[in-house]
Design a protein around this motif. Structure first.
Motif, PDB file in Angstrom:
ATOM      1  N   THR A  69     -29.896 -79.672   2.011  1.00  0.00           N
ATOM      2  CA  THR A  69     -29.653 -78.871   3.737  1.00  0.00           C
ATOM      3  C   THR A  69     -30.262 -77.796   4.207  1.00  0.00           C
ATOM      4  N   GLU A  70     -30.415 -76.730   3.047  1.00  0.00           N
ATOM      5  CA  GLU A  70     -32.144 -75.873   2.977  1.00  0.00           C
ATOM      6  C   GLU A  70     -32.609 -75.875   4.096  1.00  0.00           C
ATOM      7  N   ASP A  71     -33.020 -77.193   2.939  1.00  0.00           N
ATOM      8  CA  ASP A  71     -34.869 -77.273   4.079  1.00  0.00           C
ATOM      9  C   ASP A  71     -34.710 -77.776   5.007  1.00  0.00           C
ATOM     10  N   VAL A  72     -33.871 -78.832   4.916  1.00  0.00           N
ATOM     11  CA  VAL A  72     -33.404 -79.323   6.955  1.00  0.00           C
ATOM     12  C   VAL A  72     -33.268 -78.297   8.119  1.00  0.00           C
ATOM     13  N   TRP A  73     -31.847 -78.047   7.182  1.00  0.00           N
ATOM     14  CA  TRP A  73     -32.329 -76.416   8.196  1.00  0.00           C
ATOM     15  C   TRP A  73     -33.131 -75.695   9.247  1.00  0.00           C
ATOM     16  N   ARG A  74     -33.635 -75.220   7.835  1.00  0.00           N
ATOM     17  CA  ARG A  74     -35.093 -74.669   8.404  1.00  0.00           C
ATOM     18  C   ARG A  74     -35.955 -74.889   9.266  1.00  0.00           C
ATOM     19  N   ARG A  75     -35.906 -76.528   9.499  1.00  0.00           N
ATOM     20  CA  ARG A  75     -36.332 -77.263   9.841  1.00  0.00           C
ATOM     21  C   ARG A  75     -36.181 -77.422  11.558  1.00  0.00           C
ATOM     22  N   MET A  76     -35.146 -77.344  11.469  1.00  0.00           N
ATOM     23  CA  MET A  76     -34.062 -77.797  12.711  1.00  0.00           C
ATOM     24  C   MET A  76     -35.132 -76.025  13.329  1.00  0.00           C
ATOM     25  N   LEU A  77     -34.515 -75.189  12.534  1.00  0.00           N
ATOM     26  CA  LEU A  77     -34.308 -74.251  13.010  1.00  0.00           C
ATOM     27  C   LEU A  77     -36.049 -73.667  13.679  1.00  0.00           C
ATOM     28  N   ALA A  78     -37.060 -73.985  13.126  1.00  0.00           N
ATOM     29  CA  ALA A  78     -38.549 -74.181  13.471  1.00  0.00           C
ATOM     30  C   ALA A  78     -38.652 -74.769  14.251  1.00  0.00           C
ATOM     31  N   GLY A  79     -38.093 -76.153  14.991  1.00  0.00           N
ATOM     32  CA  GLY A  79     -39.455 -77.512  15.535  1.00  0.00           C
ATOM     33  C   GLY A  79     -37.383 -77.711  16.285  1.00  0.00           C
ATOM     34  N   VAL A  80     -36.794 -78.088  16.161  1.00  0.00           N
ATOM     35  CA  VAL A  80     -35.899 -78.005  17.124  1.00  0.00           C
ATOM     36  C   VAL A  80     -34.821 -77.552  17.696  1.00  0.00           C
ATOM     37  N   PHE A  81     -33.941 -77.059  17.516  1.00  0.00           N
ATOM     38  CA  PHE A  81     -32.673 -76.273  17.588  1.00  0.00           C
ATOM     39  C   PHE A  81     -33.365 -74.656  17.947  1.00  0.00           C
ATOM     40  N   VAL A  82     -34.562 -74.370  18.663  1.00  0.00           N
ATOM     41  CA  VAL A  82     -35.301 -73.634  19.024  1.00  0.00           C
ATOM     42  C   VAL A  82     -34.432 -71.798  19.988  1.00  0.00           C
ATOM     43  N   PRO A  83     -34.713 -70.943  20.205  1.00  0.00           N
ATOM     44  CA  PRO A  83     -34.352 -70.061  20.617  1.00  0.00           C
ATOM     45  C   PRO A  83     -33.763 -69.989  22.001  1.00  0.00           C
ATOM     46  N   GLU A  84     -33.816 -70.638  22.999  1.00  0.00           N
ATOM     47  CA  GLU A  84     -34.119 -71.518  23.844  1.00  0.00           C
ATOM     48  C   GLU A  84     -32.523 -72.122  23.935  1.00  0.00           C
ATOM     49  N   LEU A  85     -32.810 -73.085  22.933  1.00  0.00           N
ATOM     50  CA  LEU A  85     -31.675 -73.349  23.069  1.00  0.00           C
ATOM     51  C   LEU A  85     -30.243 -73.810  22.698  1.00  0.00           C
ATOM     52  N   VAL A  86     -30.602 -72.288  22.304  1.00  0.00           N
ATOM     53  CA  VAL A  86     -29.286 -71.388  20.693  1.00  0.00           C
ATOM     54  C   VAL A  86     -28.390 -70.358  21.728  1.00  0.00           C
ATOM     55  N   ARG A  87     -27.195 -70.628  21.437  1.00  0.00           N
ATOM     56  CA  ARG A  87     -26.256 -69.015  21.796  1.00  0.00           C
ATOM     57  C   ARG A  87     -26.291 -68.131  20.546  1.00  0.00           C
ATOM     58  N   ARG A  88     -25.518 -68.775  19.319  1.00  0.00           N
ATOM     59  CA  ARG A  88     -25.258 -68.427  18.073  1.00  0.00           C
ATOM     60  C   ARG A  88     -25.985 -68.945  16.805  1.00  0.00           C
ATOM     61  N   ILE A  89     -25.574 -68.697  15.937  1.00  0.00           N
ATOM     62  CA  ILE A  89     -26.377 -69.493  14.342  1.00  0.00           C
ATOM     63  C   ILE A  89     -25.558 -68.691  13.976  1.00  0.00           C
ATOM     64  N   ASN A  90     -24.842 -69.046  12.281  1.00  0.00           N
ATOM     65  CA  ASN A  90     -24.007 -68.936  11.327  1.00  0.00           C
ATOM     66  C   ASN A  90     -24.890 -69.689  10.566  1.00  0.00           C
ATOM     67  N   LYS A  91     -25.757 -68.799   9.490  1.00  0.00           N
ATOM     68  CA  LYS A  91     -26.582 -69.096   9.293  1.00  0.00           C
ATOM     69  C   LYS A  91     -25.479 -69.387   7.629  1.00  0.00           C
ATOM     70  N   SER A  92     -24.832 -68.717   7.487  1.00  0.00           N
ATOM     71  CA  SER A  92     -23.991 -68.994   5.733  1.00  0.00           C
ATOM     72  C   SER A  92     -23.782 -70.493   6.247  1.00  0.00           C
ATOM     73  N   LYS A  93     -23.251 -70.966   7.308  1.00  0.00           N
ATOM     74  CA  LYS A  93     -22.075 -71.931   7.461  1.00  0.00           C
ATOM     75  C   LYS A  93     -22.663 -73.314   7.660  1.00  0.00           C
ATOM     76  N   HIS A  94     -24.260 -72.857   7.865  1.00  0.00           N
ATOM     77  CA  HIS A  94     -25.619 -73.421   8.920  1.00  0.00           C
ATOM     78  C   HIS A  94     -25.182 -74.491   9.899  1.00  0.00           C
ATOM     79  N   ARG A  95     -24.500 -73.345  11.007  1.00  0.00           N
ATOM     80  CA  ARG A  95     -24.411 -73.630  12.585  1.00  0.00           C
ATOM     81  C   ARG A  95     -24.634 -73.386  13.244  1.00  0.00           C
ATOM     82  N   PHE A  96     -25.317 -74.339  14.258  1.00  0.00           N
ATOM     83  CA  PHE A  96     -25.813 -73.574  15.835  1.00  0.00           C
ATOM     84  C   PHE A  96     -24.655 -73.664  16.806  1.00  0.00           C
ATOM     85  N   GLU A  97     -24.823 -72.514  17.898  1.00  0.00           N
ATOM     86  CA  GLU A  97     -23.724 -72.873  18.689  1.00  0.00           C
ATOM     87  C   GLU A  97     -25.364 -72.886  20.226  1.00  0.00           C
TER      88      GLU A  97
END
Length: 202
Positions: A69-97
């Motif tokens: 989960t940690e590995d894919v989380w980093r990949r999602m941050l880097a190449g999929v759910f990029v800053p332009e698409l994300v309002r809020r990130i909860n790193k402890s719960k691995h959650r993108f809003e």
């Protein structure tokens, strides 16, 4: 207005078949580095920001273990759910809003008792060959009931006795139209240099 996605993604022919399929349950059983995880991630993005998205839903990405989960989380941050698409990130719960209000959460299947209490708009199970069958049937499949939500599975084949392989077989049966499945070898991923493929065969 449809969200403009600042992501470079050009699916190759096998990925296109997966994305274009109307099947509710889609199964990719491919070799390592075959492009299945990229396809799974981009399908999640499509369902989260596309025209059919209400903007208030919830999607889950489920991995076999917390380290994965940690590995894919980093990949999602880097190449999929990029800053332009994300309002809020909860790193402890691995959650993108996302900016449209849709929420994406990453979950680990090694604690199935925590996979409860919510209905989903979509579900992506990565590496299902490493997940127990009862996690799918008892903990994850019921999350899709309310909205008849889609699910897709991306993994590497491990024999013919696993529930993942049996699911893949259902996708090959044209009488079961809600299932679709595909497989291809690693060397058919055009992003892998041919020299690497040839060297690995030497």
């Amino acid at each position: 207005m449809e969200q403009i996605v600042p992501i470079k993604y050009k699916p190759f022919k096998h990925q296109q078949l997966f994305h274009q399929s109307p099947a509710r349950f889609r199964i990719l059983a491919c070799g390592m580095r075959g492009g299945k995880t990229t396809a799974g991630a981009m399908e999640g993005l499509k369902h989260s920001i596309g025209k059919a998205c209400s903007g208030t839903g919830l999607g889950w990405i489920v991995e076999p273990t917390f380290p994965l989960t940690e590995d894919v989380w980093r990949r999602m941050l880097a190449g999929v759910f990029v800053p332009e698409l994300v309002r809020r990130i909860n790193k402890s719960k691995h959650r993108f809003e996302l900016v449209n209000g849709f929420t994406v959460e990453m979950k680990s299947a090694d604690r199935p008792e925590r996979l409860v209490q919510v209905g989903l708009d979509w579900l992506w199970i990565d590496e299902p060959q490493l997940i127990a069958e009862d996690v799918w049937h008892d903990s994850l499949r019921p999350r899709l009931f309310d909205k008849e939500a889609p699910a897709w599975f991306t993994g590497t084949p491990r024999g013919t006795r696993s529930w993942f392989y049996q699911l893949w077989l259902r996708g090959q049966d044209k009488r079961q139209g809600i299932y679709g499945s595909w497989n291809w070898p690693t060397w058919e991923n055009p992003t892998i240099p041919k020299a690497e493929i040839e060297e690995s065969r030497a």
